[in-house]
Design an enzyme around this catalytic site. Structure first.
Site, mmCIF file in Angstrom:
data_model
loop_
_atom_site.group_PDB
_atom_site.id
_atom_site.type_symbol
_atom_site.label_atom_id
_atom_site.label_comp_id
_atom_site.label_asym_id
_atom_site.label_seq_id
_atom_site.Cartn_x
_atom_site.Cartn_y
_atom_site.Cartn_z
ATOM 1 N N GLU A 1 0.855 -1.185 0.000
ATOM 2 C CA GLU A 1 0.000 0.000 0.000
ATOM 3 C C GLU A 1 0.894 1.240 0.000
ATOM 4 O O GLU A 1 2.090 1.149 0.307
ATOM 5 C CB GLU A 1 -0.865 0.025 1.273
ATOM 6 C CG GLU A 1 -1.820 -1.137 1.416
ATOM 7 C CD GLU A 1 -2.854 -1.215 0.297
ATOM 8 O OE1 GLU A 1 -3.568 -0.245 0.077
ATOM 9 O OE2 GLU A 1 -2.926 -2.269 -0.366
ATOM 10 N N LYS B 1 -9.525 -7.140 5.168
ATOM 11 C CA LYS B 1 -10.071 -8.238 4.362
ATOM 12 C C LYS B 1 -10.831 -9.245 5.237
ATOM 13 O O LYS B 1 -11.833 -9.819 4.803
ATOM 14 C CB LYS B 1 -8.938 -8.901 3.573
ATOM 15 C CG LYS B 1 -8.406 -7.959 2.486
ATOM 16 C CD LYS B 1 -7.063 -8.387 1.949
ATOM 17 C CE LYS B 1 -6.544 -7.381 0.916
ATOM 18 N NZ LYS B 1 -5.139 -7.589 0.562
HETATM 19 N N1 HSE Z 1 -1.117 -4.246 -0.321
HETATM 20 C C1 HSE Z 1 -2.010 -5.291 -0.638
HETATM 21 C C2 HSE Z 1 -1.276 -6.624 -0.528
HETATM 22 C C3 HSE Z 1 -2.555 -5.097 -2.028
HETATM 23 O O1 HSE Z 1 -0.038 -6.606 -0.376
HETATM 24 O O2 HSE Z 1 -1.902 -7.670 -0.537
HETATM 25 C C4 HSE Z 1 -3.762 -5.916 -2.364
HETATM 26 O O3 HSE Z 1 -4.834 -5.682 -1.506
#
Ligand code: HSE
Length: 346
Positions: A211, A226
């Site tokens: 991110e 998530k």
């Molecule tokens: N930064 C997140 C990851 C991107 O590394 O999974 C996907 O949601």
């Protein structure tokens, strides 16, 4: 069906989808009766352009790749902000791919609400709105007889949401467990090969997995978002951030990794939620030392994996990319094709 699409945000994911749409235009029309034109793009940094007859997306991609603004596109109206683009353009489907803010969900929630209330479909890979208001937004879509697809919020284009919604329909799902963050799995993979944590994180950023602020990845916040999404959408239990126990990977040392190796084990950052017999839930994101014969132990690099615990089939696991430009762009195509199928049946 002939879709009129508008992009709100045009970063890597939007560009990834555009590449797929351009390359597969013929096959999408022939095999799925899916036709489209992109009529508008509005991006906070790149500017905006609107042409009700459709934009030349090859030209748009070229401009963007050269670092130019959408104002440099030779035709169309310029200067429309996101809300005006959603409300006033002739688009019937909004692709919401602005930056993710999982704390407030904004400005994406406002974009999505405005679109649904204007009778427009929404497809989005933005995690913020789904973490904050998944059920309310789905209800709003239903009320307005339009669709809201968000396949890409978990496991990118690896179809975790569609697997639950379509293929596993009719099952009772009592829980899930998975590797839900690509960045941390990539770091753990590199550390096992001897790379330092700092170098591995730097590489994950270079590869575009992390991110904008990678703290969210390594401290387990991205995976936590998530877990909240899957618990709300798949398990049907309304929970928020505060309901998930969390620990990231920042405290895992090279010594820990070597020790696990000598025990025939491997560290993984696991996100999970289980419905207990009394109906309560146990949700967490926590590093676990898995035996090598555990299916999740063999998932390396930025790959993600997710196991659903179902009553008819027992555990069902899906493994695939969880991040990346085209991998996430593809999730939007899944959502668009789902809407296409639905509209054709009506
Ligand atoms: N930064 C997140 C990851 C991107 O590394 O999974 C996907 O949601």
């Amino acid at each position: 069906m002939n879709f009129k699409l508008a992009f709100i945000g045009f970063g890597t994911v939007g560009q990834g989808l555009t590449e797929i749409l351009l390359e597969k235009k013929e096959i999408l029309a022939k095999k799925y009766d899916f036709q489209y034109s992109v009529v508008a793009i509005s991006d906070i940094l790149k500017g905006s352009v609107y042409d009700k007859n459709g934009l030349d997306m090859k030209k748009v991609l070229e401009l963007v790749k050269q670092g130019k603004k959408l104002d440099d596109y030779p035709m169309g109206n310029k200067g429309m902000n996101a809300i005006d683009t959603i409300k006033k353009s002739n688009a019937d489907t909004i692709i919401e791919v602005t930056y993710t803010d999982v704390k407030t969900g904004e400005p994406a929630i406002t974009h999505i609400k405005t679109a649904l209330q204007s009778g427009k479909n929404v497809v989005s890979t933005n995690k913020g709105p789904v973490v904050k208001q998944a059920i309310d937004l789905l209800d709003l879509a239903k009320e307005n007889r339009v669709n809201y697809g968000f396949e890409g919020v978990v496991l990118a284009g690896t179809p975790a949401i569609n697997l639950f919604e379509h293929c596993l329909a009719g099952n009772k799902i009592s829980g899930f467990k998975g590797i839900l963050n690509g960045t941390t799995n990539y770091i753990l993979t590199r550390m096992e090969e001897g790379m330092s944590y700092e170098d591995a994180l730097k590489k994950a950023q270079e590869l575009g997995y992390a991110e904008a602020d990678p703290t969210g990845d390594v401290e387990g916040l991205d995976a936590l978002g998530k877990v909240v999404i899957l618990t709300n959408v798949v398990l049907g239990k309304k929970i928020g951030w505060q309901d998930v126990e969390r620990k990231g990977i920042t405290q895992i040392t090279k010594k820990d990794i070597e020790e696990a190796k000598s025990q025939g084990k491997r560290w993984k950052l696991i996100g999970s939620c289980e419905i207990q017999k009394n109906g309560s839930i146990t949700a967490k994101v926590w590093p676990e030392k898995l035996p090598l014969n555990d299916p999740l132990a063999g998932v390396m690099e930025a790959t993600n994996a997710l196991t659903y615990y179902t009553d008819e089939l027992g555990p069902v696991t899906i493994v695939g990319p969880g991040a990346g430009r085209r991998e996430t762009g593809f999730a939007l195509l899944i959502d668009l094709l789902n809407i296409n199928r639905k509209l054709k049946r009506q």
